[in-house]
Motif scaffolding. Structure first.
Motif, PDB file in Angstrom:
ATOM      1  N   PRO A 623      35.549  26.820  29.134  1.00 27.94           N
ATOM      2  CA  PRO A 623      36.177  26.470  30.411  1.00 27.94           C
ATOM      3  C   PRO A 623      37.566  27.079  30.597  1.00 27.94           C
ATOM      4  CG  PRO A 623      36.488  24.687  28.870  1.00 27.94           C
ATOM      5  CD  PRO A 623      35.775  25.778  28.107  1.00 27.94           C
ATOM      6  N   SER A 624      37.864  28.175  29.908  1.00 25.83           N
ATOM      7  CA  SER A 624      39.219  28.735  29.983  1.00 25.83           C
ATOM      8  C   SER A 624      39.519  29.338  31.346  1.00 25.83           C
ATOM      9  CB  SER A 624      39.414  29.791  28.891  1.00 25.83           C
ATOM     10  OG  SER A 624      38.450  30.821  29.013  1.00 25.83           O
ATOM     11  N   GLU A 625      38.554  30.046  31.943  1.00 27.63           N
ATOM     12  CA  GLU A 625      38.749  30.680  33.249  1.00 27.63           C
ATOM     13  C   GLU A 625      37.644  30.195  34.180  1.00 27.63           C
ATOM     14  OE1 GLU A 625      41.211  32.574  34.209  1.00 27.63           O
ATOM     15  OE2 GLU A 625      42.207  32.750  32.258  1.00 27.63           O
ATOM     16  N   SER A 703      34.876  32.690  32.795  1.00 25.53           N
ATOM     17  CA  SER A 703      34.000  32.128  31.767  1.00 25.53           C
ATOM     18  C   SER A 703      33.055  31.072  32.320  1.00 25.53           C
ATOM     19  CB  SER A 703      34.849  31.516  30.650  1.00 25.53           C
ATOM     20  OG  SER A 703      35.691  30.499  31.169  1.00 25.53           O
ATOM     21  N   MET A 704      33.385  30.533  33.501  1.00 25.59           N
ATOM     22  CA  MET A 704      32.531  29.501  34.098  1.00 25.59           C
ATOM     23  C   MET A 704      32.685  29.536  35.609  1.00 25.59           C
ATOM     24  SD  MET A 704      32.473  25.342  33.486  1.00 25.59           S
ATOM     25  CE  MET A 704      31.827  25.524  31.820  1.00 25.59           C
ATOM     26  N   VAL A 705      31.566  29.368  36.318  1.00 28.57           N
ATOM     27  CA  VAL A 705      31.568  29.268  37.777  1.00 28.57           C
ATOM     28  C   VAL A 705      31.005  27.900  38.139  1.00 28.57           C
ATOM     29  CG1 VAL A 705      30.688  30.200  39.949  1.00 28.57           C
ATOM     30  CG2 VAL A 705      31.274  31.751  38.073  1.00 28.57           C
ATOM     31  N   ILE A 706      31.729  27.144  38.945  1.00 30.10           N
ATOM     32  CA  ILE A 706      31.265  25.832  39.409  1.00 30.10           C
ATOM     33  C   ILE A 706      30.911  25.979  40.878  1.00 30.10           C
ATOM     34  CG2 ILE A 706      31.785  23.389  39.601  1.00 30.10           C
ATOM     35  CD1 ILE A 706      33.938  23.724  37.511  1.00 30.10           C
ATOM     36  N   LEU A 707      29.647  25.778  41.187  1.00 24.11           N
ATOM     37  CA  LEU A 707      29.126  26.125  42.499  1.00 24.11           C
ATOM     38  C   LEU A 707      28.413  24.935  43.121  1.00 24.11           C
ATOM     39  CD1 LEU A 707      28.801  28.673  44.340  1.00 24.11           C
ATOM     40  CD2 LEU A 707      26.614  29.066  43.207  1.00 24.11           C
ATOM     41  N   GLY A 708      28.668  24.668  44.401  1.00 23.98           N
ATOM     42  CA  GLY A 708      27.951  23.621  45.112  1.00 23.98           C
ATOM     43  C   GLY A 708      26.469  23.940  45.158  1.00 23.98           C
TER      44      GLY A 708
END
Length: 753
Positions: A623-625, A703-708
Motif C-alpha cells: 500500500p505504499s503508492e 502499487s495499488m489501485v482502489i476503484l469503485g
C-alpha cells in the motif's frame, strides 16, 4: 494541478489569513452592539472588549497549536472530538453549529438595521406577532446569504483582502475624526453606578463576546498557509489583537462624541451613523460620512454572516464523517456541488432565529455556545500534550504551557456565569441535548475513540477506577466494527487478512475469518460438519494461519468454518448473520466463483448486498503508492475511506485521479471532493480522454489501485462491460474494488444510476 510527487501549493500568505479572522470579527462589536453594550456597562464597556480579547487570546493560542498539528475540516469541533472523544464531540458539534446559527442571525439582523436606514422597508404585523422593518430586511438578506451558499458562490482571498482593507480604512478615518470631536469628560464616571459599577464589566463582556468568534476560522485553512508554523499563530493571535484594539478605541470615540446614555437602543438603532454624522460634519461631509459608515456596516455584517453560514456546513461535514449525525445531511447537490441539505437546514434555523429573536439574546446565545466549545478546545490541547501522541507534531506550541490552556478553559467557562439565567439555561440545555443525542443515536454509529479514552483505558491499572469505568461506559458502540474475510485460496490468505486487520485496527474493530466448506446437495450438512476434516483437510490450518496473522496487528480475531451447499452465495448469508460491516474477499476464477463482482448476476437482480465489500485482485500487498480514481458516488466514498485508513496505518502516498471533459472543471471537482473526504493533502491528478486509458496510465508506478466497483447497472454492463473489469487485467499492481452497501431499486439495478 499537482501530479507525480509534487505537493499542493500553499498560496495563502499572512495577510490573507489575517483578513479571514479580522473580516469575520470586525462587524459585530462596532456596527451592531455599541448601543446594547453602552447600556450594559457605560464607558467601562471599552474595558469589557479588552477582557473579551484577553479571554479570546488564550484560546487563540491553543487553537494555533492544534491547527498546525491537525489541519482538518471542522476546526474546533474536530479538535474536541479527536482529543476528548465523540461524547464531547457531540456537545461541541451541536454547540458550534447552533452557535454559528445564532451568530449568523445576529449579524444578519445588524445588516437589516443598516439596510433599513436608507431603504423604506415596511413593518409587518401578523396577529399578536410583528416584524420590524429591520427584521424584514434581515430576512431578505438572510435568504440571499443562504441562497449564495446553496449555489456555491465563492469569496476569493483577494476579495476578502479588499473588503477588510476598505473596512479598516473607513474605520480609521472615522476614529480620527471622531477623536478630534470627542469630549473625554463624557467618560466620567468610568464605572457609573446606574449600570452596576465595576461589577457590570464581566456581564457586558458576555454580551460583546460574540464579537470575537471569527479567529478560530483561520485554523481551517492551516494546510493552505505558507509557513504555517509561523503564519498561523501570527494570523490567529494578530486578528484578535487587532480587533480588540479597534473595538476599545472606537467605543471610547463613540462615547466621547455622544453621551453613552444616548447610544442606548431606545434612542437609536444605528449609533455609529449618528456619530459619523457629527464627526464628518465638521468637514461639511456629514452625508458622505453616513454613507461611508452605512456601506461599511453592510459590508461587515454581510461578510460575518456569510462566513458563519459557510463554517456551519464544514461542521456538519465533519460530524457526518465521524458518524455523529447522518451523513445524508452532507449530500452534495448534483449541479452546484454544495452540501445543500446542510445549508438549507442551517438557513431555516437562521431565518427562524431572525423572526423570533432580538439582538441581545442572539448575541449572548451565540457567545455561550462558543464559550463552551472554546473551553473544551483548551482541554483538548492539554489531553493531546499529556497523552504524548506520536502523530501530534505541532509546528507551533503555546507559551507557558500548561498555564495558557488552563486559563483559556477557566476563563471561557467562567464567563458563562456572568450571563443571564436564560442564556445559562440555554447552554445547559444544549449540553444535555448533545449528551442525550450521543447516547441515543451517535454512540451506536460512531467508531472513533478519543485520545482521552485511549489514554485512560491503556493505563487502566494506574487510573482511578471511576475514570476507567466512565471511559468504558461512554466509548462508542460502533467501535465493534467487524471485518469479515471469506477465505478460499491459501495463496492469498495472508494478504487478505493483512488488509482486513489493518482496516479493523483503524476502526477499532475485529476480524471475522470465515472458511466456507461446500458439500454436494446429496450430502447432509450435519454429516459435513461431523466430517469437515475429511472433506477439507486444509480448513483448520487455513483459519489458524489467519488468526496468527491478524493478532500481529493487535486486533481481536474470530474464526469460523461454515458448512454449506453453496459457496459464493453463502458469503452474503454469513455476512448478514455475523452482522459484518465490511467484507474483504479475493478476486479471480478460484475466488468464490464471481471474479470482479461483489454480487452474483442473479443476486443483483433480487437483493442488495448486506454490507460494504472490498474485492482484492492480489498481486502482492503493497500500500505504499495508492491510486484512487473517482467520479464521485458512494463507491468512491468507500474508496476514499479505505485510502485514508491505509495512509494512517502504512503512511501511504495517495493520488486522486479524476477524468473530465475539461481540465479546469475537473480540478474544481477534485479539489472539493478531496477536501470533503479528508484527503486534501493527497496528490491530485486530472486527465482528459478515455477513462480506461487514463486510469491505466495513472496506475503506472502505483502499487495499488482502489476503484469503485459499481457505477453501471446489470444490462449496461452486459452490453458494454465495466471499466473495473476492463482495467484490472492491464494494471500491474494490486486492484481493490470497493462497493458500498446501499438500497437500489429494481430499475436502478438494471440500468444503473
Amino acid at each position: 494541478m499537482t501530479s507525480g510527487d509534487e505537493e499542493l501549493a500553499k498560496d495563502l500568505g499572512l495577510l490573507s489569513a489575517l483578513t479571514i479572522g479580522v473580516g469575520t470579527m470586525i462587524g459585530a462589536g462596532i456596527f451592531v452592539l455599541p448601543g446594547q453594550a453602552a447600556a450594559a456597562a457605560g464607558p467601562a464597556v471599552a474595558l469589557s472588549f479588552v477582557v473579551g480579547g484577553v479571554i479570546s487570546l488564550f484560546t487563540a493560542l491553543s487553537a494555533s497549536e492544534l491547527g498546525t498539528a491537525m489541519p482538518k475540516a471542522g476546526g474546533s469541533y474536530y479538535y474536541v472530538n479527536h482529543a476528548l472523544g465523540p461524547l464531547f464531540g457531540s456537545v461541541a458539534g451541536w454547540g458550534n453549529w447552533m452557535g454559528l446559527a445564532f451568530a449568523s442571525a445576529f449579524y444578519t439582523l445588524g445588516f437589516g438595521e443598516y439596510l433599513a436606514s436608507f431603504l423604506p422597508l415596511p413593518a409587518l404585523t401578523l396577529g399578536p406577532l410583528g416584524l420590524t422593518s429591520y427584521q424584514i430586511g434581515a430576512l431578505l438578506a438572510g435568504t440571499a446569504f443562504v441562497a449564495i451558499n446553496y449555489i456555491g458562490a465563492k469569496e476569493t482571498g483577494r476579495i476578502q483582502i479588499v473588503i477588510v482593507t476598505l473596512l479598516v480604512g473607513i474605520l480609521t478615518v472615522f476614529s480620527i475624526l471622531g477623536f478630534l470631536q470627542a469630549d473625554i469628560s463624557t467618560l466620567r464616571p468610568f464605572f457609573p453606578a446606574e449600570t452596576g459599577g465595576a461589577a457590570a464589566v464581566l456581564p457586558a463582556t458576555g454580551l460583546v463576546f460574540v464579537s470575537f468568534l471569527g479567529f478560530a476560522k483561520i485554523t481551517t485553512v492551516a494546510e493552505e498557509l505558507k509557513n504555517p508554523g509561523r503564519n498561523l499563530p501570527l494570523a490567529v493571535v494578530g486578528s484578535v489583537v487587532i480587533v480588540t484594539v479597534m473595538y476599545a478605541i472606537i467605543m471610547v470615540v463613540l462615547m466621547g462624541v455622544v453621551n453613552w446614555r444616548q447610544l442606548a437602543p431606545e434612542f437609536t438603532q444605528t449609533p455609529v451613523l449618528d456619530v459619523a454624522e457629527i464627526a464628518f460634519g465638521t468637514l461639511g461631509l456629514a452625508g458622505l460620512g453616513v454613507a461611508l459608515l452605512t456601506f461599511a456596516g453592510l459590508l461587515a455584517t454581510a461578510s460575518s454572516a456569510n462566513a458563519s453560514i459557510l463554517a456551519s456546513s464544514r461542521i456538519n461535514f465533519a460530524m457526518g464523517r465521524d458518524k455523529l449525525v447522518s451523513d445524508k445531511l452532507n449530500a452534495i447537490h448534483p449541479s452546484f456541488a454544495t452540501p445543500y441539505r446542510s445549508i438549507a437546514v442551517t438557513g431555516g434555523l437562521i431565518l427562524a432565529f431572525i423572526a423570533v429573536g432580538d439582538v441581545k439574546t442572539l448575541a449572548k446565545a451565540g457567545s455561550v455556545l462558543h464559550l463552551i466549545v472554546y473551553g473544551m478546545l483548551n482541554i483538548a490541547l492539554i489531553v493531546m500534550r499529556q497523552a504524548d501522541v506520536e502523530e501530534y507534531q505541532p509546528a507551533f506550541e503555546v507559551p507557558l504551557y500548561p498555564i495558557t490552556p488552563i486559563l483559556g478553559a477557566v476563563t471561557s467557562f467562567g464567563l458563562i456565569a456572568f450571563m443571564e439565567p436564560l442564556e445559562i439555561l440555554l447552554s445547559v440545555g444544549f449540553v444535555v441535548g448533545g449528551v442525550v443525542w450521543y447516547l441515543v443515536y451517535a454512540r451506536g454509529e460512531a467508531t472513533k475513540q478519543g485520545i482521552l479514552t485511549q489514554y485512560i483505558l491503556s493505563r487502566a491499572d494506574e487510573m482511578p477506577a471511576p475514570a476507567v469505568s466512565a471511559a468504558s461506559t461512554v466509548q462508542p458502540d460502533g467501535g465493534d466494527y467487524t471485518v469479515m474475510v471469506p477465505l478460499a485460496n491459501p495463496e492469498h490468505e495472508h494478504d487478505l487478512i493483512t488488509l482486513a486487520s489493518a482496516i479493523a485496527k483503524q476502526r477499532g474493530g475485529r476480524v471475522d475469518a470465515v472458511h466456507i466448506v461446500t458439500v454436494p446437495y446429496q450430502t447432509a450438512l450435519q454429516y459435513g460438519a461431523d466430517h469437515v476434516d475429511d472433506l477439507d483437510a486444509e480448513s483448520r490450518d487455513l483459519l489458524e494461519r489467519a488468526r496468527q496473522h491478524a493478532t500481529t496487528f493487535g486486533v481481536d480475531v474470530e474464526t469460523h468454518t461454515v458448512i454449506s451447499h453453496q459457496s459464493f452465495e453463502e458469503i452474503f448469508d454469513v455476512a448478514a448473520d455475523h452482522d459484518a460491516d465490511l467484507v474483504v474477499m479475493g478476486w479471480g476464477p478460484d475466488s468464490h466463483g464471481a471474479p470482479g463482482r461483489a454480487e452474483g448476476r442473479f443476486d443483483e437482480l433480487t437483493e442488495d448486498i448486506p454490507c460494504d465489500f472490498l474485492v482484492l485482485r492480489d498481486r502482492g500487498f503493497d500500500p505504499s503508492e495508492v491510486l484512487v480514481p473517482t467520479a464521485g458516488g458512494p463507491d468512491s466514498d468507500l474508496s476514499a475511506e479505505v485510502a485514508t485508513m491505509l495512509r494512517s496505518e502504512y503512511g501511504s502516498n495517495v493520488t486522486l485521479l479524476h477524468v473530465a471533459d475539461e481540465v479546469e472543471e475537473g480540478e474544481v471537482f477534485l479539489e472539493e471532493w478531496a477536501d470533503s473526504h479528508g484527503l486534501g493533502d493527497a496528490t491530485l491528478q486530472v486527465e482528459t480522454g478515455d477513462v480506461e486509458t487514463a486510469i491505466e496510465r495513472a496506475a503506472v508506478g502505483k502499487s495499488m489501485v482502489i476503484l469503485g466497483a459499481t457505477e453501471r447497472g446489470l444490462l449496461t454492463r452486459l452490453v458494454r462491460g465495466t471499466i473495473a473489469e476492463d482495467v484490472v487485467d492491464d494494471i500491474e499492481g494490486s486492484v481493490l474494488l470497493a462497493e458500498r452497501a446501499r438500497h437500489r431499486g429494481f430499475l436502478e439495478r438494471l440500468f444503473g444510476d
